[in-house]
Design an enzyme around this catalytic site. Structure first.
Site, mmCIF file in Angstrom:
data_model
loop_
_atom_site.group_PDB
_atom_site.id
_atom_site.type_symbol
_atom_site.label_atom_id
_atom_site.label_comp_id
_atom_site.label_asym_id
_atom_site.label_seq_id
_atom_site.Cartn_x
_atom_site.Cartn_y
_atom_site.Cartn_z
ATOM 1 N N SER A 328 2.763 11.595 -3.366
ATOM 2 C CA SER A 328 2.117 10.933 -2.237
ATOM 3 C C SER A 328 2.238 11.694 -0.922
ATOM 4 C CB SER A 328 2.693 9.522 -2.065
ATOM 5 O OG SER A 328 2.322 8.697 -3.151
ATOM 6 N N ASP A 352 -7.671 -2.779 -2.371
ATOM 7 C CA ASP A 352 -6.713 -2.226 -3.332
ATOM 8 C C ASP A 352 -6.155 -3.370 -4.176
ATOM 9 O OD1 ASP A 352 -4.621 -1.169 -4.744
ATOM 10 O OD2 ASP A 352 -3.603 -0.258 -3.039
#
Length: 651
Positions: A328, A352
């Protein structure tokens, strides 16, 4: 008849005398001609040869230059010691000579193994050490019995020494005897360079010792000595002293380097800290380390086997040559690409739900639940996978590659250390060249999805990640990373700063950079790094990351407790500080340690505390951080200036 015979014999005798006389005269004339040729015609040439036979020119090897950190702490120096050396071409039976020497001087099996190895790498007329660092008593014993050992001598030699042992060993490197491969490479050098290495037996093998070999070596001197018929020196006729190598001053802060290595403990990983304003490397850590002193005299078989066959790979410079998925920590750069390429606006919102369906496959996000409505800032602060799955698909692999390459991902950064690896920044052309089978060479759309979260084919070094983070923190202005701060001329004592070129602007819009940096600051105030940076007296930005060491199926759930230690995820963190005017940017990875916020970010916090506040962690804090059990610092701070390092004994 008798008289006629006598006259005939006398005539024959006179003829023979004349012939003999003429022959003698002819021979004598040849001698005179030869003498004239040698004494007159070749006088100058033969006089020069006679002088060369009488006079030997011996190289004087210079003292190798020192290596220091940015504060003048010595990292590599020299010491003088006596060695017992054998010239194989000048002795009879080697075994008998060695047995005789054992009666006077202790020669261990390790000494014999090293001597055998060096003999195989050297010529018969080379002087090869069989014992080093002789005591005064051993020298005296041998001197009294020297007549028994023609071809065996005691020599005074300089040895390289690394007073801090394992600390910063991957940066400093080490020296060793010049091997056959290196001798072959030296044949391509200029005549001047080759001449400067006459008599030199050791050369830099790794790190700064290798990369700055020419600076550290110095200039070889010579001695002209008159020799006897037996080749022994009678008197010195002239000399030109050697010029020692220059001192190499590094950008590394060795106390910071040591602190970070202590924070890693026995864990594997790397940390690279850069000053984004000029590219100076403040810390360049690779764990585990090794003791470079083992290599100076020729490493023995046991130690070499332990280092070379260790599952932890202590000889691998993980900061320079270790490649990992960035996880990430890649997301801020993907976000910048979205803004710069017009694929997203900062306020654009996506949903999401915890997964994204593509091509019949479900790409999962964190945990079992989603993050709901997510904009660019929230996608970084809370690390949304879904946001970047969709973004990667919208951008496409080639656009991602073309944007990331100027940042240094998958590229040679140009650091002034040899051995840097490129890593992998994939695109369609890369895959066509990387594989042979037609079905493998084709790029599939589904392969692009995982690139958005720093997985898939992505594989970068911590140097590349730190370099990219420094460029982002510096507003898109890129500086080449370097470890050389300055060189000090050994003669004039003048310090010559390293040549640093101007920064290269990547042309990003300031508003776009500010948006991403603000989101990264949000990571430390309201996101995954909040616990670690609680109470920090400065503002910083960062991004946590978790990278897979082994592939986990989409239908399988990651469970570290059920996995072997070396199959667990890597913990990463990239960061910069202070947020308003960054002075340091870094990237850190702790192998197989799980979440970046738990294992990698705490190390970054302590680096910032040291550089920005002059704070050194407590012993309790160091122990907790090694175990991945610390967030914000534990216990009272120590002043970095009051922590003694290096110890007075090695200064």
């Amino acid at each position: 008849m008798e008289l006629r015979n006598l006259e005939q014999q006398l005539a024959q005798f006179r003829s023979r005398v004349w012939v003999a006389g003429l022959f003698a005269a002819f021979c004598f004339s040849l001698v005179l001609a030869r003498m004239f040729y040698l004494q007159v015609i070749r006088h100058e040439d033969l006089l020069e040869q006679a002088e060369s036979n009488r006079i030997a020119v011996l190289p004087v090897v210079p003292h190798r230059g020192l290596i220091t950190d940015r504060n003048g702490v010595v990292l590599a120096n020299n010491y003088s010691a006596y060695t017992l050396e054998i010239t194989p071409s000048k002795i009879g039976k080697l075994d008998e000579v060695i047995e005789g020497l054992k009666e006077l001087i202790e020669i261990t099996p390790r000494d014999l193994r090293r001597f055998k190895r060096l003999s195989e790498e050297s010529r018969r007329f080379d002087s090869i050490p069989i014992r080093t660092r002789l005591s005064d008593e051993e020298i005296a014993r041998f001197a009294a019995q020297r007549y028994r050992f023609p071809g065996v001598e005691i020599q005074a030699r300089l040895f390289r020494h690394y007073p801090l042992g394992e600390t910063a060993s991957h940066v400093i490197g080490y020296i060793g005897r010049i091997n056959a491969r290196e001798k072959a490479q030296m044949e391509d050098w200029s005549d001047e360079e080759i001449a400067n290495y006459r008599g030199t037996e050791y050369i830099g093998k790794l790190g700064v010792e290798q990369s700055y070999e020419q600076v550290l070596h110095g200039i070889t001197g010579f001695e002209r000595v008159e020799t006897s018929a037996g080749g022994h020196a009678v008197r010195k006729l002239a000399d030109s002293p050697a010029t020692p190598g220059n001192t190499v001053k590094l950008t590394i802060d060795i106390k910071l380097q040591k602190m970070v290595e202590d924070l890693f403990g026995d864990r594997r990983g790397a940390l690279v800290a850069i000053d984004p304003r000029n590219g100076e490397l403040l810390a360049f850590v690779s764990k585990p380390t090794f003791d470079p002193n083992l290599f100076v005299e020729g490493i023995d078989v046991e130690n070499w086997k332990a280092l070379n066959e260790s599952i932890d790979k202590p000889l691998l410079n993980r900061a320079l040559r270790g490649t990992y998925p960035p996880g990430s920590t890649y997301k801020p750069f993907m976000a910048l690409a979205a803004l710069e390429l017009g694929k997203r606006k900062a306020e654009t919102v996506i949903n999401d739900p915890g997964y994204w369906e593509f091509g019949g496959h479900r790409f999962r996000s964190h945990g079992d639940g989603g993050l709901g409505a997510v904009n660019l800032r929230r996608s970084i602060v809370l690390s949304s996978n879904v946001y970047y799955y969709i973004l990667a698909n919208d951008l496409g692999v080639d656009a991602i590659h073309d944007f990331m390459a100027p940042l240094g991902f998958g590229q040679i950064t140009g650091i002034d250390l040899r051995g840097e690896v490129r890593g992998v920044l994939p695109n369609q052309e890369w895959k066509r060249n990387a594989y042979k089978r037609p079905e493998q060479r084709k790029w599939y759309a589904g392969e692009t999805i995982s690139l958005g979260i720093g997985q898939g084919y992505n594989s970068f070094t911590m140097l590349q990640l730190a370099h990219a983070t420094a460029t982002l923190a510096n507003g898109g202005i890129k500086h080449k990373p370097h470890v050389l701060l300055a060189t000090q001329d050994v003669v004039t004592r003048a310090e010559i700063p390293a040549e640093i070129g101007p920064g290269e602007s990547l042309g990003y819009k300031p508003a776009h950079v500010a948006t991403v940096l603000s989101a990264m600051e949000g990571v430390t105030t309201e996101g995954t790094g909040t616990r670690v940076f609680a109470g920090a007296p400065y503002r910083s930005g960062g991004k946590t990351g978790t990278a897979q060491a082994v592939t986990i199926g989409q239908k399988d759930k990651y469970n570290a407790a059920r996995m072997a230690e070396r199959q667990r995820d890597h913990a990463l963190y990239s960061a910069f500080a202070p947020a308003d005017k960054p002075q340091v940017a870094l990237a850190v990875i702790v192998e197989n340690a799980g979440f970046g916020a738990a294992s990698a970010a705490p190390i970054a916090r302590r680096v910032f505390d040291y550089l920005l506040q002059g704070r050194y962690p407590s012993e309790d804090d160091i122990r907790a951080t090694r175990l991945g059990q610390s967030g914000s610092p534990i216990g009272p701070f120590r002043s970095a200036s009051e922590v003694e390092w290096p110890p007075a004994a090695v200064r």
